[in-house]
Design an enzyme around this catalytic site. Structure first.
Site, PDB file in Angstrom:
ATOM      1  N   ASP A 163      -2.917 -18.461   0.218  1.00  0.00           N
ATOM      2  CA  ASP A 163      -3.891 -19.100  -0.692  1.00  0.00           C
ATOM      3  C   ASP A 163      -4.732 -20.249  -0.178  1.00  0.00           C
ATOM      4  O   ASP A 163      -5.653 -20.389  -0.242  1.00  0.00           O
ATOM      5  CB  ASP A 163      -3.238 -19.569  -2.111  1.00  0.00           C
ATOM      6  CG  ASP A 163      -1.938 -20.323  -1.944  1.00  0.00           C
ATOM      7  OD1 ASP A 163      -1.559 -20.453  -0.706  1.00  0.00           O
ATOM      8  OD2 ASP A 163      -1.506 -20.794  -2.796  1.00  0.00           O
TER       9      ASP A 163
ATOM     10  N   ASP B 197     -12.335  -8.991   4.314  1.00  0.00           N
ATOM     11  CA  ASP B 197     -13.414  -9.189   3.675  1.00  0.00           C
ATOM     12  C   ASP B 197     -13.942 -10.673   3.383  1.00  0.00           C
ATOM     13  O   ASP B 197     -15.260 -10.718   3.550  1.00  0.00           O
ATOM     14  CB  ASP B 197     -13.323  -8.652   2.196  1.00  0.00           C
ATOM     15  CG  ASP B 197     -13.522  -7.250   2.051  1.00  0.00           C
ATOM     16  OD1 ASP B 197     -13.395  -6.288   3.041  1.00  0.00           O
ATOM     17  OD2 ASP B 197     -13.759  -6.534   0.988  1.00  0.00           O
TER      18      ASP B 197
ATOM     19  N   TYR C  84       0.816  -1.187   0.043  1.00  0.00           N
ATOM     20  CA  TYR C  84      -0.069  -0.053   0.070  1.00  0.00           C
ATOM     21  C   TYR C  84       0.798   1.141  -0.033  1.00  0.00           C
ATOM     22  O   TYR C  84       0.245   2.205  -0.448  1.00  0.00           O
ATOM     23  CB  TYR C  84      -0.714  -0.015   1.285  1.00  0.00           C
ATOM     24  CG  TYR C  84      -2.370  -0.683   1.118  1.00  0.00           C
ATOM     25  CD1 TYR C  84      -2.330  -1.956   0.811  1.00  0.00           C
ATOM     26  CD2 TYR C  84      -3.296  -0.127   1.194  1.00  0.00           C
ATOM     27  CE1 TYR C  84      -3.584  -2.735   0.440  1.00  0.00           C
ATOM     28  CE2 TYR C  84      -4.724  -0.676   1.251  1.00  0.00           C
ATOM     29  CZ  TYR C  84      -4.559  -2.011   0.745  1.00  0.00           C
ATOM     30  OH  TYR C  84      -5.753  -2.527   0.603  1.00  0.00           O
TER      31      TYR C  84
ATOM     32  N   ASP D  74      -6.109  -7.044   3.941  1.00  0.00           N
ATOM     33  CA  ASP D  74      -7.470  -6.272   3.488  1.00  0.00           C
ATOM     34  C   ASP D  74      -8.230  -7.467   2.724  1.00  0.00           C
ATOM     35  O   ASP D  74      -9.780  -7.348   2.946  1.00  0.00           O
ATOM     36  CB  ASP D  74      -6.911  -5.419   2.281  1.00  0.00           C
ATOM     37  CG  ASP D  74      -8.003  -4.708   1.590  1.00  0.00           C
ATOM     38  OD1 ASP D  74      -8.959  -4.203   2.043  1.00  0.00           O
ATOM     39  OD2 ASP D  74      -7.942  -4.799   0.164  1.00  0.00           O
TER      40      ASP D  74
ATOM     41  N   LYS E  19       3.028 -15.699   2.007  1.00  0.00           N
ATOM     42  CA  LYS E  19       3.335 -16.230   0.853  1.00  0.00           C
ATOM     43  C   LYS E  19       4.761 -16.451   0.694  1.00  0.00           C
ATOM     44  O   LYS E  19       5.629 -15.892  -0.332  1.00  0.00           O
ATOM     45  CB  LYS E  19       2.831 -15.342  -0.307  1.00  0.00           C
ATOM     46  CG  LYS E  19       2.821 -16.028  -1.711  1.00  0.00           C
ATOM     47  CD  LYS E  19       1.582 -17.174  -1.986  1.00  0.00           C
ATOM     48  CE  LYS E  19       1.920 -17.958  -3.032  1.00  0.00           C
ATOM     49  NZ  LYS E  19       1.075 -19.245  -3.211  1.00  0.00           N
TER      50      LYS E  19
HETATM   51  C1  IPM Z   1     -10.542  -1.103   3.821  1.00  0.00           C
HETATM   52  C2  IPM Z   1     -10.637  -0.817   2.693  1.00  0.00           C
HETATM   53  C3  IPM Z   1      -9.494   0.388   2.264  1.00  0.00           C
HETATM   54  C4  IPM Z   1      -8.314  -0.396   2.222  1.00  0.00           C
HETATM   55  C5  IPM Z   1      -9.851   0.922   0.926  1.00  0.00           C
HETATM   56  C6  IPM Z   1     -10.986   1.900   0.837  1.00  0.00           C
HETATM   57  C7  IPM Z   1      -8.761   1.973   0.429  1.00  0.00           C
HETATM   58  O1  IPM Z   1     -10.949  -1.633   1.568  1.00  0.00           O
HETATM   59  O2  IPM Z   1     -10.427  -0.614   4.788  1.00  0.00           O
HETATM   60  O3  IPM Z   1     -10.267  -2.396   3.952  1.00  0.00           O
HETATM   61  O4  IPM Z   1      -8.105  -1.145   0.923  1.00  0.00           O
HETATM   62  O5  IPM Z   1      -7.488  -0.726   3.262  1.00  0.00           O
HETATM   63 MN    MN Z   2     -10.804  -3.652   2.104  1.00  0.00          MN
END
Ligand code: IPM
Ligand code: MN
Length: 366
Positions: free
Chosen positions: A228, A256, A145, A252, A196
Site C-alpha cells: 500500500d 500497471d 494466481y 500485476d 504485506k
Molecule cells: C498481465 C495480465 C494477465 C495477468 C491477465 C491477462 C491474466 O493482466 O499479464 O499482467 O493478470 O497476469
Molecule cells: Mn496485468
C-alpha cells in the site's frame, strides 16, 4: 549461416493481431537487413481459436510453442467468451496455462520515461522531470494466481462463497529473488521488495527469504515496502526506484501503475522467462476489445516485447538496443498514437503508420 531461431507467434484476441502485424514489420527488417535467421509460424489462441478448435488453447498451438525458441504473444480476452463458459476464465486457460506449462516464473517489465518525453506522463512535471526508470520483476507462476481456489455453492447450486489462496514456497521465493538481485547488481544496485508482511504470513516468508538472499549480494542495497505504501511512493517519487521485486498479484498491479506513470500501458513490454531462457514475450496490456480494429492501438509494447526476446532468449543485446533506441527516436520526433495524447488538437499516427515509421527508422539506423 547464422544461428536459426524459431518463433511461435500467437496474436490472440482484440488488438493482438493488429499490433502483431507491426512486429512482423520489424521481424522482416531483422531478417532482411540484419540477416537474422528467424523462422516464425502463427498459431491461434484465446477466443480467436474457439471457432476452429473449440478450445482457447489448441494442442497445435502448444506443440508449435514447444518446437520454438520463444513465443511472441499478443493478448487474449474477449467479452463474448462469457457466453461459452461462465466459470473458466479464458486468460487462465490460455495465457496462464502457457506460463505454467513452460515454467515461466520470471516476469520482467521495464517502465522507462525518456527525458524528452516526460510530457507523456500524467504526473506533474516537477515529479516526472526527475526521470522514471523502473524494472518490475514479478514472480509469475505462483501465489494467489495458482493457489487453491474454489466456489462454494448452497443447496440450490447458487454461489455462496469463493476463495483463492496466496501460497509461496521458499524455493519459489529464492529463485525469483536471486534473479532480481542479479539484475539489480547490473543496474543501480538498488532493490525494493514489495510485500504485506504486516498482515500476510506468505509475505513474512517472502521478506525472510529476500533478506537471506540479500546476504549473497552485499553490493545491492535492499529495502522493503508494504504494497500500500509502495503504490503511493511510486506515484509521488518514482525516480527513487530502480528494480522492484514483487509476488505475482502485487506485480500485476504495480506493473500497471508503472505503465500508467510513463504514459500508457501501450508502451510497456514484458518478458516471461524460465531457467533456460525460453520465453514468452508480450505487451503488458490486455486485448482492449473496445478499440479493436480501429487502427489506433499502440504497437510499441509489442515491438519492445520483440526486442526483449532478442535480449533475453537470443542474447542479441546490440540489436535489441537498436530497436529500443529507434522507438525512443520515433517518439522523440513527435510521432505518437492516440493513447499517448489527450489533446484533441494533437495529431497522432495510426497503428499501421507507427509500425511503418519504426521499421523505416530502424533500417536507417543500421
Ligand atoms: C498481465 C495480465 C494477465 C495477468 C491477465 C491477462 C491474466 O493482466 O499479464 O499482467 O493478470 O497476469
Ligand atoms: Mn496485468
Amino acid at each position: 549461416m547464422s544461428k536459426k531461431y524459431k518463433i511461435a507467434i500467437l496474436p490472440g484476441d482484440g488488438i493482438g493481431p493488429e499490433v502483431m502485424r507491426q512486429a512482423y514489420k520489424i521481424i522482416n527488417v531483422l531478417k532482411k537487413k540484419f540477416f537474422l535467421n528467424i523462422q516464425y509460424k502463427n498459431y491461434l489462441v484465446g477466443y480467436s481459436a474457439i471457432k476452429k478448435y473449440k478450445t482457447v488453447m489448441p494442442k497445435e498451438t502448444l506443440y508449435g510453442c514447444e518446437k520454438s525458441n520463444a513465443i511472441l504473444f499478443g493478448s487474449v480476452g474477449d467479452p463474448r467468451y462469457n457466453f461459452f463458459n461462465k466459470n473458466i476464465s479464458l486468460e487462465k486457460e490460455s495465457l496462464l496455462f502457457i506460463r505454467k506449462k513452460f515454467n515461466l516464473f520470471c516476469n520482467i517489465r521495464p517502465a522507462k520515461l525518456y527525458s524528452k518525453l516526460n510530457y507523456l506522463s500524467p504526473l506533474k512535471n516537477s515529479i516526472s522531470i526527475n526521470g522514471i526508470d523502473i524494472l518490475c520483476i514479478r514472480e509469475l507462476i505462483g501465489g494467489i494466481y495458482f493457489g487453491n481456489s474454489k466456489f462454494i455453492y448452497d443447496k440450490n447450486k447458487i454461489k455462496k462463497k469463493a476463495f483463492d489462496t496466496e501460497i509461496y514456497s521458499k524455493k519459489e521465493i529464492y529463485r525469483i529473488s536471486r534473479i532480481a538481485f542479479k539484475i539489480a547488481n547490473k543496474r543501480k544496485k538498488k532493490l525494493t521488495s514489495i510485500d504485506k508482511s504486516n498482515v500476510l504470513k506468505s509475505s513474512i516468508l517472502w521478506r525472510e527469504v529476500v533478506n537471506e538472499v540479500s546476504k549473497e549480494f552485499p553490493n545491492v542495497k535492499l529495502n522493503h515496502l508494504y504494497v500500500d505504501n509502495a503504490v503511493m511512493q511510486i506515484i509521488k517519487n518514482p525516480s527513487i526506484f530502480d528494480v522492484i521485486l514483487c509476488s505475482n498479484i502485487f506485480g500485476d498491479i504495480i506493473s500497471d501503475e508503472c505503465a500508467a506513470i510513463i504514459g500508457s500501458i501501450g508502451l510497456l513490454p514484458s518478458a516471461s522467462i524460465n531457467e533456460k531462457k525460453f520465453g514468452l514475450y508480450e505487451p503488458s496490456g490486455g486485448s482492449a476489445p473496445d478499440i479493436k480494429n480501429l487502427n489506433i492501438a499502440n504497437p510499441i509494447a509489442q515491438i519492445l516485447s520483440l526486442s526483449m526476446m532478442l535480449k533475453y532468449t537470443m542474447k542479441l543485446d546490440n540489436i535489441s538496443k537498436k530497436i529500443d533506441n529507434t522507438v525512443k527516436e520515433v517518439l522523440e520526433l513527435g510521432y505518437i498514437t492516440k493513447d499517448l495524447s489527450n489533446d484533441v488538437n494533437k495529431e497522432y499516427v495510426s497503428t499501421d503508420e507507427m509500425g511503418d515509421i519504426i521499421a523505416q527508422t530502424l533500417i536507417k539506423n543500421i
